[in-house]
Design a protein around this motif. Sequence first.
Motif, PDB file in Angstrom:
ATOM      1  N   TRP A  30       0.800  -1.229   0.000  1.00 23.92           N
ATOM      2  CA  TRP A  30       0.000   0.000   0.000  1.00 23.92           C
ATOM      3  C   TRP A  30       0.831   1.276   0.000  1.00 23.92           C
ATOM      4  O   TRP A  30       0.292   2.364  -0.146  1.00 23.92           O
ATOM      5  CB  TRP A  30      -0.968  -0.008   1.187  1.00 23.92           C
ATOM      6  N   TYR A  81     -12.927   2.968  -4.469  1.00 27.53           N
ATOM      7  CA  TYR A  81     -12.816   2.690  -5.908  1.00 27.53           C
ATOM      8  C   TYR A  81     -13.714   3.574  -6.769  1.00 27.53           C
ATOM      9  O   TYR A  81     -13.562   3.594  -7.987  1.00 27.53           O
ATOM     10  CB  TYR A  81     -13.069   1.207  -6.197  1.00 27.53           C
ATOM     11  N   PHE A  85     -11.181   7.530  -6.786  1.00 29.82           N
ATOM     12  CA  PHE A  85     -10.648   7.618  -8.150  1.00 29.82           C
ATOM     13  C   PHE A  85     -11.217   8.802  -8.921  1.00 29.82           C
ATOM     14  O   PHE A  85     -10.511   9.408  -9.731  1.00 29.82           O
ATOM     15  CB  PHE A  85     -10.849   6.292  -8.891  1.00 29.82           C
ATOM     16  N   HIS A 129      -8.726   7.427   0.974  1.00 30.89           N
ATOM     17  CA  HIS A 129      -8.063   6.194   1.423  1.00 30.89           C
ATOM     18  C   HIS A 129      -7.719   6.259   2.910  1.00 30.89           C
ATOM     19  O   HIS A 129      -7.760   5.242   3.603  1.00 30.89           O
ATOM     20  CB  HIS A 129      -6.794   5.936   0.595  1.00 30.89           C
ATOM     21  N   ALA A 132     -10.976   5.582   4.754  1.00 33.78           N
ATOM     22  CA  ALA A 132     -11.246   4.131   4.638  1.00 33.78           C
ATOM     23  C   ALA A 132     -10.252   3.352   5.492  1.00 33.78           C
ATOM     24  O   ALA A 132     -10.598   2.335   6.095  1.00 33.78           O
ATOM     25  CB  ALA A 132     -11.141   3.705   3.174  1.00 33.78           C
ATOM     26  N   GLY A 133      -9.021   3.851   5.550  1.00 31.81           N
ATOM     27  CA  GLY A 133      -7.947   3.166   6.277  1.00 31.81           C
ATOM     28  C   GLY A 133      -8.243   3.006   7.758  1.00 31.81           C
ATOM     29  O   GLY A 133      -8.089   1.926   8.304  1.00 31.81           O
ATOM     30  N   TRP A 137      -9.567  -0.620   7.631  1.00 34.40           N
ATOM     31  CA  TRP A 137      -8.317  -1.375   7.574  1.00 34.40           C
ATOM     32  C   TRP A 137      -7.567  -1.380   8.905  1.00 34.40           C
ATOM     33  O   TRP A 137      -6.432  -1.849   8.992  1.00 34.40           O
ATOM     34  CB  TRP A 137      -7.391  -0.808   6.478  1.00 34.40           C
ATOM     35  N   TYR A 150      -1.845   4.506  11.928  1.00 39.03           N
ATOM     36  CA  TYR A 150      -1.524   3.484  10.926  1.00 39.03           C
ATOM     37  C   TYR A 150      -1.974   3.938   9.537  1.00 39.03           C
ATOM     38  O   TYR A 150      -1.186   3.946   8.589  1.00 39.03           O
ATOM     39  CB  TYR A 150      -2.203   2.156  11.300  1.00 39.03           C
ATOM     40  N   SER A 151      -3.232   4.369   9.447  1.00 41.85           N
ATOM     41  CA  SER A 151      -3.756   4.805   8.152  1.00 41.85           C
ATOM     42  C   SER A 151      -3.013   6.036   7.654  1.00 41.85           C
ATOM     43  O   SER A 151      -2.746   6.174   6.451  1.00 41.85           O
ATOM     44  CB  SER A 151      -5.254   5.088   8.251  1.00 41.85           C
ATOM     45  N   VAL A 154       0.464   4.910   6.256  1.00 41.96           N
ATOM     46  CA  VAL A 154       0.344   4.163   4.993  1.00 41.96           C
ATOM     47  C   VAL A 154      -0.125   5.084   3.865  1.00 41.96           C
ATOM     48  O   VAL A 154       0.539   5.217   2.827  1.00 41.96           O
ATOM     49  CB  VAL A 154      -0.645   2.974   5.153  1.00 41.96           C
ATOM     50  N   ASN A 155      -1.263   5.722   4.079  1.00 37.99           N
ATOM     51  CA  ASN A 155      -1.854   6.513   2.988  1.00 37.99           C
ATOM     52  C   ASN A 155      -1.160   7.860   2.809  1.00 37.99           C
ATOM     53  O   ASN A 155      -1.116   8.376   1.686  1.00 37.99           O
ATOM     54  CB  ASN A 155      -3.353   6.676   3.228  1.00 37.99           C
TER      55      ASN A 155
HETATM   56  C1  218 Z   1      -4.230   1.358   5.936  1.00 33.66           C
HETATM   57  C2  218 Z   1      -4.856   1.084   4.617  1.00 33.66           C
HETATM   58  N1  218 Z   1      -4.487  -0.031   3.928  1.00 33.66           N
HETATM   59  C3  218 Z   1      -5.031  -0.278   2.718  1.00 33.66           C
HETATM   60  C4  218 Z   1      -5.964   0.598   2.176  1.00 33.66           C
HETATM   61  C5  218 Z   1      -6.581   0.346   0.853  1.00 33.66           C
HETATM   62  N2  218 Z   1      -6.158   1.183  -0.267  1.00 33.66           N
HETATM   63  C6  218 Z   1      -5.142   2.099  -0.098  1.00 33.66           C
HETATM   64  C7  218 Z   1      -4.698   2.873  -1.156  1.00 33.66           C
HETATM   65  C8  218 Z   1      -5.275   2.717  -2.423  1.00 33.66           C
HETATM   66  C9  218 Z   1      -6.312   1.816  -2.602  1.00 33.66           C
HETATM   67  C10 218 Z   1      -6.960   1.696  -3.963  1.00 33.66           C
HETATM   68  C11 218 Z   1      -6.333   0.689  -4.830  1.00 33.66           C
HETATM   69  O1  218 Z   1      -5.067   1.012  -5.196  1.00 33.66           O
HETATM   70  C12 218 Z   1      -6.759   1.035  -1.520  1.00 33.66           C
HETATM   71  C13 218 Z   1      -7.877   0.048  -1.680  1.00 33.66           C
HETATM   72  C14 218 Z   1      -6.314   1.742   2.922  1.00 33.66           C
HETATM   73  N3  218 Z   1      -7.210   2.655   2.468  1.00 33.66           N
HETATM   74  N4  218 Z   1      -5.753   1.963   4.126  1.00 33.66           N
END
Ligand code: 218
Length: 189
Positions: A30, A81, A85, A129, A132-133, A137, A150-151, A154-155
């Motif tokens: 990610w 998605y 996007f 993201h 959503a994270g 997630w 965490y989110s 990552v994001n």
């Molecule tokens: C912490 C975390 N992990 C995974 C995701 C899912 N995510 C992240 C970035 C981009 C995309 C779209 C596909 O490339 C997705 C599904 C998250 N949001 N957070």
Amino acid sequence: MSKNSVILVEAALTAALAMVLSLLPDFASWFTPSFGAIPLIIFSLRRGAKYGILSGLLWGLLHFLLAKVYYLSFSQVILEYILAFLCMGFAGFMQNPLQQALKKGHKSKALSYAIIGAFAATFTRYVCHYIAGFIFWGSYAPKGMSPFWYSFTVNGSAGLFTFLVVILVLLVLVPSQPKFFLPKTKTKS
Ligand code: 218
């Protein structure tokens, strides 16, 4: 072909190219930059937000067609998605100032507008993201780490890497290929 059809074909080809770039092998899951953002942002700057959003939407939908969707729940998928996007098209809000600057030959001004557009697109997408994270997630977070942090790590890093990759491309293309951003077939707006 009518002008509108030319633009729609460009939108579809852009989404297809972005999807191909999304299929590049992940080297850090990610955290990997989204290389598809490159054509999507160039197209949005060229044709404006309306068509950019359409192309971003198509790119998101192609993930369903190719079974590349990470599904945790219905609302997560809509957020990551569809909404995320289509945000990529927001770069197109800078179409007018960018094109005016290019026509006057103000290259560094044009570059600044292009970068602002790229920022609007990547920031809004990765906010989706991020949200959503931490909602969906969070259970993937290392033990003891908060879902929010965490989110964010990552994001935040994926968003930052994506933005930097797009800036690098714009730094080269805006000054050297202004025609990419000044189409001969004009949008009616
Ligand atoms: C912490 C975390 N992990 C995974 C995701 C899912 N995510 C992240 C970035 C981009 C995309 C779209 C596909 O490339 C997705 C599904 C998250 N949001 N957070």
